[in-house]
Enzyme design. Structure first.
Site, PDB file in Angstrom:
ATOM      1  N   TYR A 285      -4.549 -26.133  30.149  1.00  0.00           N
ATOM      2  CA  TYR A 285      -3.225 -25.668  30.839  1.00  0.00           C
ATOM      3  C   TYR A 285      -1.897 -26.117  30.438  1.00  0.00           C
ATOM      4  O   TYR A 285      -1.058 -26.315  31.376  1.00  0.00           O
ATOM      5  CB  TYR A 285      -3.705 -25.663  32.414  1.00  0.00           C
ATOM      6  CG  TYR A 285      -4.854 -24.930  32.899  1.00  0.00           C
ATOM      7  CD1 TYR A 285      -5.452 -24.076  32.063  1.00  0.00           C
ATOM      8  CD2 TYR A 285      -5.280 -25.222  34.301  1.00  0.00           C
ATOM      9  CE1 TYR A 285      -6.841 -23.584  32.549  1.00  0.00           C
ATOM     10  CE2 TYR A 285      -6.374 -24.712  34.429  1.00  0.00           C
ATOM     11  CZ  TYR A 285      -7.099 -23.926  33.811  1.00  0.00           C
ATOM     12  OH  TYR A 285      -8.356 -23.268  34.373  1.00  0.00           O
TER      13      TYR A 285
ATOM     14  N   LYS B 160     -16.463 -33.344  27.070  1.00  0.00           N
ATOM     15  CA  LYS B 160     -17.440 -32.594  26.161  1.00  0.00           C
ATOM     16  C   LYS B 160     -16.924 -33.186  24.734  1.00  0.00           C
ATOM     17  O   LYS B 160     -16.795 -32.689  23.885  1.00  0.00           O
ATOM     18  CB  LYS B 160     -16.968 -31.081  26.236  1.00  0.00           C
ATOM     19  CG  LYS B 160     -17.989 -30.099  25.405  1.00  0.00           C
ATOM     20  CD  LYS B 160     -19.321 -30.011  26.130  1.00  0.00           C
ATOM     21  CE  LYS B 160     -20.242 -29.302  25.036  1.00  0.00           C
ATOM     22  NZ  LYS B 160     -21.501 -29.355  25.636  1.00  0.00           N
TER      23      LYS B 160
ATOM     24  N   ASP C 142     -21.365 -29.574  30.800  1.00  0.00           N
ATOM     25  CA  ASP C 142     -22.474 -28.803  31.020  1.00  0.00           C
ATOM     26  C   ASP C 142     -23.375 -29.301  31.964  1.00  0.00           C
ATOM     27  O   ASP C 142     -24.039 -28.808  32.754  1.00  0.00           O
ATOM     28  CB  ASP C 142     -22.924 -27.904  29.853  1.00  0.00           C
ATOM     29  CG  ASP C 142     -22.953 -28.776  28.444  1.00  0.00           C
ATOM     30  OD1 ASP C 142     -22.658 -30.170  28.686  1.00  0.00           O
ATOM     31  OD2 ASP C 142     -23.593 -28.658  27.614  1.00  0.00           O
TER      32      ASP C 142
ATOM     33  N   ASP D 125     -10.882 -27.592  36.981  1.00  0.00           N
ATOM     34  CA  ASP D 125     -10.621 -26.205  37.829  1.00  0.00           C
ATOM     35  C   ASP D 125     -11.956 -25.692  38.137  1.00  0.00           C
ATOM     36  O   ASP D 125     -12.183 -25.152  39.296  1.00  0.00           O
ATOM     37  CB  ASP D 125      -9.874 -25.332  36.869  1.00  0.00           C
ATOM     38  CG  ASP D 125      -9.248 -24.287  37.627  1.00  0.00           C
ATOM     39  OD1 ASP D 125      -9.386 -24.145  38.993  1.00  0.00           O
ATOM     40  OD2 ASP D 125      -8.627 -23.300  37.079  1.00  0.00           O
TER      41      ASP D 125
ATOM     42  N   ASP E 186     -14.289 -25.481  41.997  1.00  0.00           N
ATOM     43  CA  ASP E 186     -14.539 -24.380  42.635  1.00  0.00           C
ATOM     44  C   ASP E 186     -16.100 -24.304  42.897  1.00  0.00           C
ATOM     45  O   ASP E 186     -16.639 -23.806  43.755  1.00  0.00           O
ATOM     46  CB  ASP E 186     -14.131 -23.237  41.959  1.00  0.00           C
ATOM     47  CG  ASP E 186     -12.736 -22.808  42.389  1.00  0.00           C
ATOM     48  OD1 ASP E 186     -12.005 -23.430  43.163  1.00  0.00           O
ATOM     49  OD2 ASP E 186     -12.179 -21.626  41.957  1.00  0.00           O
TER      50      ASP E 186
END
Ligand code: ATP
Length: 335
Positions: free
Chosen positions: A126, A172, A207, A231, A235
């Site tokens: 972002y 990652k 993952d 992010d 959630d």
């Protein structure tokens, strides 16, 4: 000592839930002084700016800010998001999301969880560096040593302060070898410093983390990661304990600390008096921690847990109560 707090109510149900939280704050017996500043779409309509400089300055001056919710209109070119601007201007680099079981029952809800997701809030995916080449577009994922170091240090300091013993570093780096390679190396170096405090570091690929959050979330205490991964994971984690109605977040940096419910301005229920204020109360719990009013913070957390287990909730959580009735029950539980 008087705590100077800023209130930004925003749009839609923002004023309804923040007003309820202010009354709750006033019932805690603390020495608080409130200022108020505008932000959001109504502010844009009135002043031509969704986040005026005076609001940014007030947030910088305040010890902490309680933020409601803002509507971001989709069709105004160059409209700047109030929340994103606040994060950038005040360099609020740490996004903090507590994930705590409150006794809510449901198919995918879990008991006994008490963890934090710490997300880097200013760079990564972002960073806002995008290019449009017609039939190709790119987004630049910027990872810096400074950004990685301060967010991981924040996570370890949080673990130390809250008595946690494990920090899980999520990346990652097997695919994003350079950017997440840097994040990983930096994170592991910070982790070394905290060994002496008995805080263990663990690393997981994002993952695997996404699966483990469903499979065995009770095995995590503090999770720290980059912007986009955080992010999504925050959630996902929020759904394990009740979702939007009880999800709160903090945006914290050296120049400010802003606490807000995760939900938006909910225009569909605005003005009906049924907005659930509990996420804002839990944002208030975080705000009280930030200003070191730990006893009041714990009391409010317990009152929220108590109303969930014994009280009448708003319709989104299966009850029949209004916003004000929930507020008044919480105040009674505080006594
Ligand atoms: P925005 O455009 O500001 O993001 P939205 O309605 O698209 O608003 P949310 O505000 O997050 O997104 O709301 C999603 C759904 O959840 C809506 O149906 C809304 O009524 C409901 N909701 C959100 N917050 C609350 C709340 N505090 N109490 C009750 N219902 C809520």
């Amino acid at each position: 000592m008087t705590h100077n707090l800023l209130i930004i109510k925003g749009d839609g149900i923002g004023p309804e839930v923040v007003d309820a939280a202010v009354v709750v704050l006033e019932n805690l017996g603390l020495d608080l002084h409130f200022d108020e500043a505008p932000a959001g779409y109504a502010c844009y309509q009135q002043y031509g700016d969704p986040i005026p400089q005076t609001t940014l300055d007030a947030a910088r001056r305040a010890e902490a800010t309680l933020f409601g919710a803002v509507t971001t209109p989709p069709d105004i070119r160059n409209y700047r998001s109030a929340v994103v601007t606040l994060r950038k201007e005040l360099d609020l680099y740490a996004n903090l999301r507590p994930v705590r079981s409150l006794g809510l029952k449901g198919r995918h809800l879990r008991d006994g969880l008490d963890l934090y997701v710490v997300r880097e809030n200013t760079e990564g995916m972002y960073s806002g560096l995008e290019e449009d080449y017609g039939d190709k577009a790119t987004s630049l994922r910027v990872i810096t040593k400074k950004g990685s170091e301060r967010i991981v240090r924040y996570a370890f300091e949080l673990a130390k302060k809250t008595g946690k013993h494990k920090v899980t570093i999520v990346h990652k780096a097997n695919i994003l070898r350079l950017s997440d390679g840097l994040f990983r190396r930096t994170a592991l170096a910070v982790a070394e410093e905290y060994r002496q405090y008995g805080i263990e570091a663990q690393e997981l690929l994002v993952d695997t983390m996404a699966m483990r959050l469903i499979k065995d979330p009770e095995n995590f205490e503090v999770i720290v990661t980059t912007n986009l991964f955080g992010d999504i994971l925050s959630d996902e984690a929020a759904e394990l304990v009740g979702g939007l109605g009880v999800a709160a977040s903090g945006n914290i940096g050296l120049e400010g600390a802003i606490f807000e419910p995760v939900h938006g301005s909910a225009p569909d229920i605005t003005g009906k008096g049924v907005a659930n204020p509990l996420a804002t109360f839990l944002a208030t719990v975080m705000l009280l921690q930030q200003i070191n009013e730990v006893e009041a913070s714990d009391r409010l957390q317990q009152a929220v847990t108590k109303i969930i287990n014994e009280g009448n909730l708003t319709p989104d959580l299966g009850g029949t109560a209004t916003t004000l009735e929930v507020r008044d029950q919480v105040i009674r539980f505080l006594q």
